[in-house]
Design a protein around this motif. Structure first.
Motif, mmCIF file in Angstrom:
data_model
loop_
_atom_site.group_PDB
_atom_site.id
_atom_site.type_symbol
_atom_site.label_atom_id
_atom_site.label_comp_id
_atom_site.label_asym_id
_atom_site.label_seq_id
_atom_site.Cartn_x
_atom_site.Cartn_y
_atom_site.Cartn_z
ATOM 1 N N ILE A 91 -9.061 6.356 -14.131
ATOM 2 C CA ILE A 91 -7.742 6.971 -14.335
ATOM 3 C C ILE A 91 -7.025 7.271 -13.033
ATOM 4 C CG2 ILE A 91 -8.443 7.965 -16.532
ATOM 5 C CD1 ILE A 91 -8.770 10.652 -15.159
ATOM 6 N N ASP A 92 -7.752 7.222 -11.920
ATOM 7 C CA ASP A 92 -7.110 7.485 -10.627
ATOM 8 C C ASP A 92 -6.496 6.187 -10.106
ATOM 9 O OD1 ASP A 92 -6.222 8.598 -8.303
ATOM 10 O OD2 ASP A 92 -8.191 8.726 -7.355
ATOM 11 N N GLN A 93 -5.542 5.655 -10.829
ATOM 12 C CA GLN A 93 -4.830 4.457 -10.418
ATOM 13 C C GLN A 93 -3.393 4.532 -10.891
ATOM 14 O OE1 GLN A 93 -5.948 0.763 -12.338
ATOM 15 N NE2 GLN A 93 -7.205 1.824 -13.851
ATOM 16 N N ALA A 94 -2.492 4.175 -10.010
ATOM 17 C CA ALA A 94 -1.068 4.197 -10.324
ATOM 18 C C ALA A 94 -0.719 2.988 -11.180
ATOM 19 C CB ALA A 94 -0.262 4.197 -9.031
ATOM 20 N N PRO A 95 0.481 2.972 -11.755
ATOM 21 C CA PRO A 95 0.919 1.770 -12.476
ATOM 22 C C PRO A 95 0.973 0.569 -11.540
ATOM 23 C CG PRO A 95 2.315 3.651 -13.003
ATOM 24 C CD PRO A 95 1.438 4.075 -11.878
ATOM 25 N N PHE A 96 0.970 -0.611 -12.144
ATOM 26 C CA PHE A 96 1.125 -1.837 -11.356
ATOM 27 C C PHE A 96 2.457 -1.754 -10.616
ATOM 28 C CE2 PHE A 96 2.605 -6.108 -10.621
ATOM 29 C CZ PHE A 96 1.472 -6.762 -10.151
ATOM 30 N N THR A 97 2.431 -1.961 -9.313
ATOM 31 C CA THR A 97 3.632 -1.795 -8.497
ATOM 32 C C THR A 97 4.448 -3.083 -8.467
ATOM 33 O OG1 THR A 97 2.447 -0.227 -7.087
ATOM 34 C CG2 THR A 97 4.499 -1.147 -6.233
ATOM 35 N N PRO A 98 5.685 -3.055 -8.962
ATOM 36 C CA PRO A 98 6.520 -4.267 -8.905
ATOM 37 C C PRO A 98 6.817 -4.638 -7.458
ATOM 38 C CG PRO A 98 7.439 -2.618 -10.401
ATOM 39 C CD PRO A 98 6.366 -1.945 -9.628
ATOM 40 N N PHE A 99 7.062 -5.917 -7.255
ATOM 41 C CA PHE A 99 7.334 -6.406 -5.911
ATOM 42 C C PHE A 99 8.588 -5.736 -5.360
ATOM 43 C CE2 PHE A 99 9.611 -9.375 -3.122
ATOM 44 C CZ PHE A 99 8.657 -9.560 -2.132
ATOM 45 N N ARG A 152 -2.058 8.714 -6.332
ATOM 46 C CA ARG A 152 -3.181 7.971 -6.898
ATOM 47 C C ARG A 152 -3.409 6.666 -6.134
ATOM 48 N NH1 ARG A 152 -1.229 7.727 -13.058
ATOM 49 N NH2 ARG A 152 0.765 7.538 -11.962
ATOM 50 N N HIS A 153 -4.581 6.102 -6.342
ATOM 51 C CA HIS A 153 -4.856 4.801 -5.760
ATOM 52 C C HIS A 153 -3.972 3.752 -6.445
ATOM 53 C CE1 HIS A 153 -8.646 7.023 -4.861
ATOM 54 N NE2 HIS A 153 -8.523 6.382 -3.706
ATOM 55 N N GLY A 154 -3.838 2.616 -5.788
ATOM 56 C CA GLY A 154 -3.060 1.538 -6.371
ATOM 57 C C GLY A 154 -3.701 0.998 -7.633
ATOM 58 N N PHE A 155 -2.911 0.251 -8.397
ATOM 59 C CA PHE A 155 -3.405 -0.316 -9.650
ATOM 60 C C PHE A 155 -4.597 -1.219 -9.369
ATOM 61 C CE2 PHE A 155 -3.472 -3.498 -13.036
ATOM 62 C CZ PHE A 155 -3.446 -2.684 -14.159
ATOM 63 N N HIS A 156 -5.652 -1.016 -10.148
ATOM 64 C CA HIS A 156 -6.892 -1.763 -9.929
ATOM 65 C C HIS A 156 -6.846 -3.077 -10.696
ATOM 66 C CE1 HIS A 156 -11.062 -2.740 -9.324
ATOM 67 N NE2 HIS A 156 -11.274 -2.751 -10.630
ATOM 68 N N THR A 157 -6.836 -4.183 -9.956
ATOM 69 C CA THR A 157 -6.905 -5.509 -10.570
ATOM 70 C C THR A 157 -8.364 -5.886 -10.759
ATOM 71 O OG1 THR A 157 -4.853 -6.135 -9.458
ATOM 72 C CG2 THR A 157 -6.194 -7.909 -10.371
ATOM 73 N N LEU A 158 -8.722 -6.308 -11.956
ATOM 74 C CA LEU A 158 -10.117 -6.577 -12.289
ATOM 75 C C LEU A 158 -10.662 -7.722 -11.450
ATOM 76 C CD1 LEU A 158 -10.002 -6.338 -16.195
ATOM 77 C CD2 LEU A 158 -10.538 -4.546 -14.554
ATOM 78 N N ASP A 159 -11.883 -7.568 -10.961
ATOM 79 C CA ASP A 159 -12.538 -8.673 -10.261
ATOM 80 C C ASP A 159 -13.262 -9.552 -11.272
ATOM 81 O OD1 ASP A 159 -14.941 -7.395 -10.925
ATOM 82 O OD2 ASP A 159 -15.042 -6.337 -9.013
ATOM 83 N N ASN A 160 -13.889 -10.615 -10.770
ATOM 84 C CA ASN A 160 -14.503 -11.601 -11.665
ATOM 85 C C ASN A 160 -15.625 -11.004 -12.510
ATOM 86 O OD1 ASN A 160 -12.817 -13.671 -10.775
ATOM 87 N ND2 ASN A 160 -14.198 -14.211 -9.084
ATOM 88 N N LEU A 161 -16.442 -10.142 -11.904
ATOM 89 C CA LEU A 161 -17.536 -9.529 -12.645
ATOM 90 C C LEU A 161 -17.007 -8.625 -13.749
ATOM 91 C CD1 LEU A 161 -20.489 -8.860 -13.139
ATOM 92 C CD2 LEU A 161 -20.364 -7.162 -11.292
#
Length: 1443
Positions: free
Chosen positions: A709-717, A1093-1102
């Motif tokens: 939950i410690d992640q901000a929304p996806f940041t638009p360019f 908050r931390h930036g939006f977390h993009t899922l890694d391959n695992l």
């Protein structure tokens, strides 16, 4: 004639008036059918409108209305009784005729009374008591009231004003006045007086106008019936009783109207209302719900600070040892005061009291330089821990207070209970509590009886309760008050003295022989002493054995309840506890190498430190124990030596025999005490470890969840972090060939702008792929012309979604779909739009939720799934909050199932509180949007109850808009402490582009994280940064204020301030620690409510692999054995001798895998669709594929345990023994599964075989598996009732040749064995049973018969045969030479050829009997007549030892 008409009219008027007064509610208009055409509809409408009642009237008004309705109903019933007793219309006309008056027809111009449909809404202002009393005073006059008297006569115009008053009074009863009328009380009283005066002037019936005949008749009526006044007392009593009954039936609370469960669910119970009102944070009230929470002061508060600091320091000792210990404990003390005394929640302390959580020190370098080093002493996790430790301490404090109260009431003078305040653990307090109740149980009971007697004297009307309560210490009370207690004293040392010895010796590690208290031996031995005491007539027991046991148990109980002895045992268990596991029979069969309990199956010698370091181990142990698989034993290391050391504090130094006896007695008593002590304290130790391990697991759950939950929304360019994007979410669910691709475009404001759907599954074939991409291109060109997505998110239900992701990514690259740069005019080369995987754990729950059905009732489940995906990208925090209790369905840590659900919810709530207060909540948006309002309960100070009340009050009191934070207090929306906690976390942004920033009513600091208590400090910093003099401040305030001026000139001017010097000045002059606060104020003035908050977390391959397959490295990783399905086999099928070159397989989770030739056994044959076991060699997470092996050695290696069996902590011996038993059972299981083709073969054990043969005939048999292995069989046959023989048969068959061996005899098949062996023996058994010398029964019964027979025939010898129940199939020969000789027993064995007696064979019973006689004579002659019982012969008959 005219006079008679006037008299009649007066009577009519009076009757009508009186009846109108006696019935305020009136009759239904439908009662008078002749008035339907004459009603004035306009007047009726006015009357009806008078009944309209606002539905929003509160419960109090409704209750009053109900009471008034009941009052009117009772008055109406009484009036009805009066009317029933009065004369009806015919009687009245008859009286008028007798008096010479001509009766006239009743008037038709009457108003009809109207009644409301809902009686609850009726409200009357008419005083009811006056009407009732008037009805009574009228007496017999009311007898002349006509049934139609409730209708008002308005035709007679001669009555003038009186008639008009009557009409007004008629409608006056129906005018419903608001209880909150503008008229004051005096005005209402004046109107009521006018109405009463009007009634008093109405015409009344005058009996003087009747003729003398009428007067005589009336006088007779009075004499017969009376005037009714004598019944006033009965009517009054009935009214009072009805009123009391009505009040008793009146609901006084919501609990009487609604189910308590429903009220609890809606948080409308009395407890919920109390929580709303009290000026303490709601979460604190919830944590303290089970306590009588007391605000501690002075010494007790300091004691709590020390207790909490020591507890927390023991958990974090490795981090803050040395110079930081004192600052750490001081910081903990400050937080304890904030929590316990000031009721500040964690977010407030973390944000606005952070200076107390830091420690700065000067560091001097060798070159003369110095530097200030700042240490963070406490973090948010520590603050939450302190909150819970505060609750624990108050629970301890409350328990201590109860004990102190008991000590004071009993006025005890006991060394063990003097220093209760020093007890710092709950178990120590419990030990003192148990000691007092055991030692002073009689005094406590007497005190309770005295208190109850005093209470009964003060309140004699209260019901007397039976004060006799059973005490578990009653037995020991009796012994203490009996002479038998002298024997307890004779142990030579008291339990208290023994406890002091133990405490002293323990401190010296039992190395010093000297003891504080010596043990004296009695002059009498224990047995002698007890016997002497038992001879006393007052002795409790007369049996000395019972008395001696009672004495030992009493002394053992005193030792058991001694606090100092308990303290020694507890400390020993704490330092030297050893946890061992014993596997139950159920566990042996269930726990295999694949079980989650495999690594604890034979765990031994585990210390508390070992278990705390891996908290899941103990919790899995407890889970297995609850399932009946294992038993956890908590022991102490080297128990025997430790017990002997304790015993040395109790033994005497005497060397006499009496001393030895007394020491033996003391050891026995101590062993009894320690048996109970070990059981209790080992259980306590297990519970303490369980709580600690649960806390550690919960802490790990909190850490993992915070990461989500410690992640901000996806940041638009091109935008700042925290800006919400426009999201296009796409999915095709399971990805079947007929699955459609759907999508939604979610705008940044949370509104859905467009829907997308394509029936062409791009994963099916190339044609569908091209059609899908064409449709998607058209969707982008037409539908997304004005609102373009900032990101494309893809997800699905399984690994097939990887194909859709790759196709969409390819589409973006080919079509050059770029990011939205409409709001970025300076950008000329925009990048491609991002295509990302969407975390779908919240979307999966949302798509089938009731909330989704309410919000999008007409949309399919997959659309709702896409909406959930898009919302997650816009605000992950809000999506997790929206799950409510459904969040328990998610897994954040693999071992979270080992802890209670309430504990998970607690740590999840604490994580929500931390992050939501870090972000803040735009309160006005939350008031307007219920979806956002879900965040408000997690604001500091609030909770679900207080948050709902706050939002409701903003709606009702402020018109749905909170202008500034100060209105929380000014408009009474919040109490003082709640305001302090929550104010800075409620964000009230303003429009920077409008003139609102210069509006004096707008507080610009309300749009920052700065607390209102620091507004002056912020303004001072702004004025210093702008170098504004105080005399210029009024002018600046008129132009928007100093904060507005700072924003206009640039907040970067704050960089010129020396905040360190300013902070030191505040601390020196005002004793305020504000270093961190000053820095926070500066940051907020520069960039208010910056996304922290931390930036939006993009899922890694695992993570994508785990999300779509559900597999983890533990379930699908290297050296893991998995089942797979063969899809393709690479082989030259034309050549039968060719080997398999490759195999393509797929798992149940749709992971595709390859098996190369060198990993395939050469002799294996595989077919399409075949399910096989394979070993994972390598996993390729990005492509959702793997490399597997089918080699036997790889499979064997994968089957080995994945944990290390540590020497000394693993019971290898028990494992080996259990393995042997398991193998034996496996062999037996294999034997049971043998394909014996015979009609008598059954897969039975011996018990089942006996039950099967019980109703069969003698000689019947079955063949069954043998427990000795696959090379054996067992034949069970019936020898007699309840007697069966189990013959062990060795199977010597080889190939086509069959051979079976039993009793060293060989048979070629089972039928031959049964006929020639079993049946042959059975025939001999029947011959024996049918012989006249055979008797059935047990050996004792046959012996008894033989004794009786020889006594009856003393000169004759006798012999008899009977069954040998120990060796079924054999018999016993019992004989007596004469009545005085003993019974001699010889053993007879039945065989295929006949019988065997003492090694000699006999073919039949006749020869057996003759042989017995000859053998007896021969042996008698050898030994001179003394023939002995034969010894059992050693044999293997039937697998049993023969005789």
């Amino acid at each position: 004639m005219a006079r008679e008409e006037d008299e009649e009219r007066e009577i009519r008027d009076d009757v009508s008036d009186d009846n109108n007064n006696s019935d305020e509610e009136g009759d239904d208009a439908l009662d008078s059918s002749d008035e339907e055409d004459d009603d004035d509809e306009e007047e009726i409408q006015k009357v009806r409108e008078g009944f309209i009642v606002d539905d929003e009237d509160d419960d109090e008004i409704q209750t009053k209305r109900k009471k008034k309705h009941r009052k009117r109903k009772r008055d109406k019933e009484r009036s009805t009784r009066d009317v029933d007793d009065a004369l009806d219309e015919d009687d009245l006309e008859l009286l008028l005729e007798n008096s010479g008056v001509k009766p006239t027809s009743s008037t038709s111009g009457q108003f009809k009374r109207l009644k409301r449909a809902q009686v609850e809404e009726v409200e009357e202002e008419e005083p009811q008591e006056e009407t009732v009393s008037t009805s009574r005073r009228s007496g017999l006059n009311n007898m002349f009231d006509d049934e139609a008297g409730e209708e008002e006569d308005v035709e007679d115009e001669a009555t003038g004003d009186d008639n008009r008053r009557n009409i007004l009074d008629e409608f006056e009863d129906f005018i419903e006045e608001d209880e909150l009328s503008e008229d004051d009380e005096q005005t209402r009283l004046e109107k009521r007086t006018q109405r009463e005066r009007a009634r008093s002037t109405r015409p009344r019936i005058d009996t003087s106008k009747l003729s003398s005949v009428d007067r005589e008749s009336l006088q007779q009526l009075y004499e017969v019936f009376g005037d009714g006044a004598e019944y006033d007392w009965a009517l009054q009593a009935q009214e009072d009783d009805e009123e009391r009954h009505a009040e008793a039936m009146e609901p006084t609370s919501l609990d009487e109207v609604f189910e308590h469960a429903e009220l609890k669910e809606r948080m409308l119970t009395q407890e919920d209302n109390v929580i709303r009102i009290i000026d303490i944070p709601e979460r604190f009230q919830t944590y303290r719900a089970n306590l009588n929470y007391i605000n501690l002061e002075d010494e007790e508060l300091e004691r709590e600070k020390v207790w909490v600091a020591n507890a927390l320091f023991s958990e974090k000792q490795s981090l803050f040892a040395g110079d930081l210990e004192a600052p750490f404990k001081a910081a903990v003390g400050h937080v304890v005061e904030f929590v316990s005394k000031s009721n500040y929640e964690v977010p407030f302390i973390w944000s606005h009291r952070r200076d107390f959580l830091l420690h700065s020190s000067e560091v001097q370098y060798s070159d003369g330089r110095s530097e200030t080093e700042v240490h963070k002493l406490l973090f948010e996790d520590d603050l939450w821990r302190i909150v819970h430790l505060d609750v624990e301490y108050h629970s301890l404090y409350e328990k201590r207070l109860n004990i102190e109260r008991i000590v004071d009431e009993l006025q005890l003078d006991d060394d063990l209970v003097r220093d209760i305040k020093s007890l710092d653990t709950m178990v120590a307090v419990q030990d003192i509590f148990d000691y007092i109740h055991f030692t002073y149980s009689a005094e406590i009971r007497d005190l309770a009886n005295n208190q109850e007697a005093t209470a009964n004297e003060e309140n004699p009307e209260a019901p007397v309760k039976n004060s006799k309560k059973h005490s578990k210490y009653a037995f020991f009370e009796r012994i203490r008050s009996n002479v038998l207690y002298d024997a307890v004293k004779s142990f030579g040392i008291s339990a208290k003295e023994f406890g002091e010895n133990v405490q002293d010796q323990s401190a010296k590690q039992f190395l010093v022989p000297y003891r504080i208290h010596a043990t004296d031996d009695s002059q009498e031995a224990p047995g002698v002493l007890v016997e002497r005491i038992c001879e006393d007539e007052d002795a409790m027991f007369k049996d000395h054995t019972t008395a001696r046991d009672a004495v030992c148990r009493t002394f053992a109980e005193e030792i058991f309840h001694n606090p100092k002895v308990r303290q020694e045992v507890r400390s020993t268990y704490k330092s030297y506890a050893s946890i061992n596991v014993s596997v139950t029979e159920k566990g042996k069969s269930i726990i295999d190498k694949h079980s989650p309990y495999a690594d604890i199956k034979y765990a031994i010698n585990r210390s508390p430190a070992d278990l705390v370091s891996k908290p899941d181990v103990l919790l899995r142990m407890l889970e297995a124990e609850a399932a009946g698989l294992i038993v956890i034993q908590v022991d102490t290391k080297d128990y025997d030596n430790w017990f002997q050391s304790i015993l040395s504090c109790l033994r005497s130094d005497g060397t006499s025999e009496i001393s030895d006896e007394w020491n033996a007695e003391r050891e026995y008593a101590l062993s009894l005490a320690f048996k109970k002590l070990n059981s209790m304290i080992s259980q306590n130790a297990k519970e303490d470890l369980r709580r600690e391990c649960e806390r550690l697991i919960a802490a790990e759950v909190r850490t993992r969840f915070l990461g989500k939950i410690d992640q901000a929304p996806f940041t638009p360019f091109g935008f700042d972090k925290g800006t919400k994007p426009n999201v296009l979410a796409l999915s095709f669910g399971k990805g079947d060939f007929d699955s459609a691709v759907v999508g939604v475009l979610l705008k940044e404001n949370g509104k859905i702008d467009e829907f997308f759907k394509s029936e062409n599954n791009p994963a099916r074939d190339r044609e569908n792929k091209e059609q899908f991409q064409g449709q998607l291109k058209e969707f982008f060109d037409k539908n997304l012309e004005f609102v373009k997505p900032d990101v494309i998110v893809v997800s699905g239900y399984n690994a097939n979604s990887k194909k859709l992701f790759d196709i969409i990514q390819e589409f973006v690259e080919e079509e050059r779909i770029t990011v939205n740069i409409d709001d970025l005019p300076d950008e000329s080369n925009p990048p491609l739009i991002s295509v990302i995987w969407g975390q779908d754990e919240t979307a999966r729950l949302y798509q089938n939720s009731e909330k989704a059905s309410q919000q999008f009732p007409d949309r399919p489940s997959l659309i709702k799934y896409c909406i959930g995906l898009a919302r997650y990208v816009q605000n992950p925090l809000l999506e997790y909050v929206a799950l409510g209790n459904d969040i328990l369905s998610l897994t954040f840590y693999e071992y979270q199932t080992l802890i209670p659900r309430d504990l998970i919810l607690e740590v999840v709530e604490s994580a929500f509180v931390d992050i939501i207060n870090t972000v803040g909540v735009e309160i006005n948006e939350a008031v307007r949007d219920p979806h956002v309002a879900q965040l408000v309960p997690y604001i500091a100070g609030l909770g679900p109850r207080k948050a709902s009340g706050l939002i409701r009050n903003i709606n009702t009191k402020l018109g749905s808009t909170l202008t500034n934070r100060s209105e929380l207090i000014e408009a009474e929306l919040s109490t003082a402490n709640i305001f302090i906690n929550c104010a800075s976390f409620l964000n009230i942004p303003y429009d920077e582009s409008s003139s609102a920033a210069r509006d004096p009513s707008v507080e610009l600091l309300d749009a920052t994280r700065i607390h209102p208590e620091d507004y002056d400090l912020a303004k001072k910093m702004a004025s210093d940064a702008l170098d504004v003099d105080e005399e210029d401040l009024p002018e600046i305030d008129n132009n928007g204020g100093i904060i507005y001026q700072l924003m206009q000139e640039g907040a970067n001017k704050l960089d010129e301030l020396n905040l360190i010097a300013y902070g030191k000045e505040l601390e020196t002059k005002f004793d305020k620690r504000k270093f961190a606060t000053l820095q926070m104020i500066k940051e907020e003035l520069v960039n208010n409510y910056e996304e922290l908050r931390h930036g939006f977390h993009t899922l890694d391959n695992l993570e994508v692999f785990q999300m779509l397959t559900g597999e983890t490295p533990e379930t699908f990783g290297k050296n893991i054995l998995v089942p797979v399905t063969v899809m393709k086999v690479g082989k030259n099928f034309r050549d039968e001798s060719s080997s398999i070159k490759w195999v393509k397989v797929i798992t149940s989770s749709l992971i595709q895998a390859n098996i190369e030739e060198y990993k395939i056994p050469r002799d294996i044959d595989l077919d399409f669709g075949q399910i096989i076991q394979a070993v994972v060699l390598e996993v390729f997470y990005e492509s959702f594929s793997a490399s597997l092996s089918l080699l036997e050695e790889d499979i064997r290696r994968a089957g080995m345990p994945k944990f290390r069996k540590e020497e000394g902590k693993w019971d290898f011996r028990a494992e080996s023994e259990d393995l042997k038993q398991e193998r034996a059972k496996e062999r037996a299981k294999q034997a049971k599964s043998r394909g014996i083709q015979h009609p008598l073969y059954h897969d039975f054990n011996y018990k089942q075989a006996e039950e099967f043969l019980a109703p069969k005939n003698i000689g019947d048999c079955i063949i069954r598996p043998s427990s000795k292995g696959v090379q054996y069989l067992t034949i069970t046959w019936k020898v007699a009732n309840n007697l069966f023989q189990h013959l062990l048969v060795k199977d010597g068959s080889s190939g086509k040749y069959k051979a079976y061996y039993v009793d060293n005899k060989k048979y070629e098949d089972l039928d031959q064995l049964i006929f020639q062996h079993i049946q042959a023996i059975a025939r001999k058994v029947r011959e024996m049973i049918n012989h006249p010398k055979f008797r059935e029964g047990t050996l004792s019964e046959v012996n008894e018969w033989l004794e009786s027979y020889t006594k009856a025939n003393p000169k004759n010898s006798a012999y008899v045969f009977c069954f040998d129940h120990k060796t079924p199939g054999s018999f016993l020969l019992l004989f007596k030479v004469n009545a005085n000789s003993p019974v001699i027993t010889w053993h007879v064995k039945s065989d295929v050829e006949g019988y065997s007696l003492k090694g000699f064979p006999y073919p039949n019973m006749l020869k057996l009997c003759n042989g017995f006689k000859q053998m007896y004579k021969s042996e008698a002659s050898k030994v001179g007549g003394a023939v002995q019982n034969s010894r059992p012969q050693v044999g293997t008959y039937g697998g049993y030892g023969g005789y």
